[in-house]
Design a protein around this motif. Structure first.
Motif, PDB file in Angstrom:
ATOM      1  N   ALA A  93       0.815  -1.146   0.044  1.00 34.88           N
ATOM      2  CA  ALA A  93      -0.005   0.204  -0.026  1.00 34.88           C
ATOM      3  C   ALA A  93       1.044   1.443   0.038  1.00 34.88           C
ATOM      4  O   ALA A  93       0.658   2.084  -0.617  1.00 34.88           O
ATOM      5  CB  ALA A  93      -0.817   0.039   1.233  1.00 34.88           C
ATOM      6  N   ASP A  94       1.990   1.375   0.656  1.00 28.85           N
ATOM      7  CA  ASP A  94       2.845   2.350   0.694  1.00 28.85           C
ATOM      8  C   ASP A  94       3.278   2.605  -0.533  1.00 28.85           C
ATOM      9  O   ASP A  94       3.626   3.773  -0.988  1.00 28.85           O
ATOM     10  CB  ASP A  94       3.743   2.282   1.741  1.00 28.85           C
ATOM     11  N   GLY A  97       0.754   3.582  -3.276  1.00 24.63           N
ATOM     12  CA  GLY A  97       0.150   4.840  -2.950  1.00 24.63           C
ATOM     13  C   GLY A  97       1.237   6.026  -3.335  1.00 24.63           C
ATOM     14  O   GLY A  97       0.658   7.133  -3.426  1.00 24.63           O
ATOM     15  N   THR A 116       1.454   6.211   5.771  1.00 21.92           N
ATOM     16  CA  THR A 116      -0.022   6.578   5.900  1.00 21.92           C
ATOM     17  C   THR A 116      -0.716   5.521   5.213  1.00 21.92           C
ATOM     18  O   THR A 116      -1.765   4.852   5.760  1.00 21.92           O
ATOM     19  CB  THR A 116      -0.460   8.008   5.439  1.00 21.92           C
ATOM     20  N   TYR A 117      -0.327   5.314   4.035  1.00 21.60           N
ATOM     21  CA  TYR A 117      -1.127   4.094   3.247  1.00 21.60           C
ATOM     22  C   TYR A 117      -1.109   2.856   3.596  1.00 21.60           C
ATOM     23  O   TYR A 117      -2.164   2.053   3.713  1.00 21.60           O
ATOM     24  CB  TYR A 117      -0.488   4.252   1.579  1.00 21.60           C
ATOM     25  N   ALA A 121      -4.337   0.861   4.854  1.00 20.09           N
ATOM     26  CA  ALA A 121      -4.663  -0.521   4.355  1.00 20.09           C
ATOM     27  C   ALA A 121      -5.128  -1.545   5.400  1.00 20.09           C
ATOM     28  O   ALA A 121      -6.004  -2.175   5.313  1.00 20.09           O
ATOM     29  CB  ALA A 121      -3.532  -0.904   3.350  1.00 20.09           C
TER      30      ALA A 121
END
Length: 260
Positions: A93-94, A97, A116-117, A121
């Motif tokens: 996700a990081d 993203g 954050t991502y 997630a």
């Protein structure tokens, strides 16, 4: 192959995917390759899924709160796997993203820090699974929810094998590359075993249509995710393989909950 070879492969797959203790004799003289052993990922999924499944069945037999039972079951599942797949989801996700090219994304995946991502997630995945398990448990009861957990655990780890096999390694020095990708025979066997186990167990728990629908969505999200990884990275990593398990498990549980 002899029966002992399949048993060895089950132990090696389970040892790779979880923290469940496996007898040392199954690893004696083994080079660490999972090219053949990955065929038994669905069976390893059954052993892994049995742990949270028994928690659900036992607590529900005592009329425990379904929501709390679901959260505790997920906590046990994370403990059994050592958050291996959650780590892959967060890193993926990081990376996906963030803005940047392929090399930048791969660097982000190697970074042990979470962004954050990744946090979002994990929160979304955990929330969806917890709510879905609460609904499933409330509607079909503890023992049927045990069957659902086993079915999804097997199918989601089958998706890992497929993702791993159809994509080349994105980098040659990663964990996934070091243990060898599943060969064609392993992929075929995993797909057959995982698909049959999922349909049979989920059908017994909640009916044939929900079982087929859940499996179809699981396959669809695995295909979409694999296509995205191919376009962005031109190959798999250990993180994208772990994310495959998390995405398919979450989608399948959510689909089953929606249909009950």
């Amino acid at each position: 192959m002899q029966i002992s070879d399949y048993i060895d492969d089950i132990a090696r797959s389970t040892g790779f995917l979880s923290r469940l203790p496996m007898p040392a004799r199954h690893f004696s003289g083994h080079d660490g390759s999972l090219a053949r052993a990955s065929a038994m990922f669905p069976v390893a999924g059954l052993l892994i899924g049995l742990c949270p499944g028994l928690v659900v069945a036992l607590l529900s037999a005592g009329d425990a709160n379904p929501a709390l039972t679901a959260v505790l079951a997920l906590a046990v599942l994370i403990g059994v796997t050592g958050a291996l797949h959650e780590d892959g989801l967060a890193d993926s996700a990081d990376a996906f993203g963030a803005r940047g090219g392929r090399e930048h994304m791969l660097e982000i995946m190697k970074d042990s820090r979470i962004g954050t991502y990744g946090v979002l997630a994990l929160l979304i995945s955990f929330a969806l699974r917890a709510i879905a398990l609460t609904i499933i448990l409330s509607v079909i009861g503890g023992w049927n929810t045990l069957l659902v957990l086993l079915a999804v655990a097997a199918a989601s780890r089958t998706a890992m094998v497929w993702h791993w096999n159809v994509l080349p390694p994105a980098r040659q020095n990663g964990v996934a590359a070091s243990v060898g990708a599943p060969d064609q025979d392993a992929r075929t066997l995993a797909l057959v075993v995982g698909g049959l186990v999922c349909v049979i167990l989920a059908s017994l728990a909640c009916g044939l249509f929900p079982a087929l629908f859940g499996l179809a969505l699981l396959a669809a999200i695995a295909s979409l995710w694999t296509s995205l990884v191919r376009n962005k990275l031109n190959g798999h990593t250990g993180d994208t393989i772990g994310a495959t398990q998390q995405l398919t498990e979450t989608v399948c549980l959510t689909a089953l909950a929606l249909l009950l």
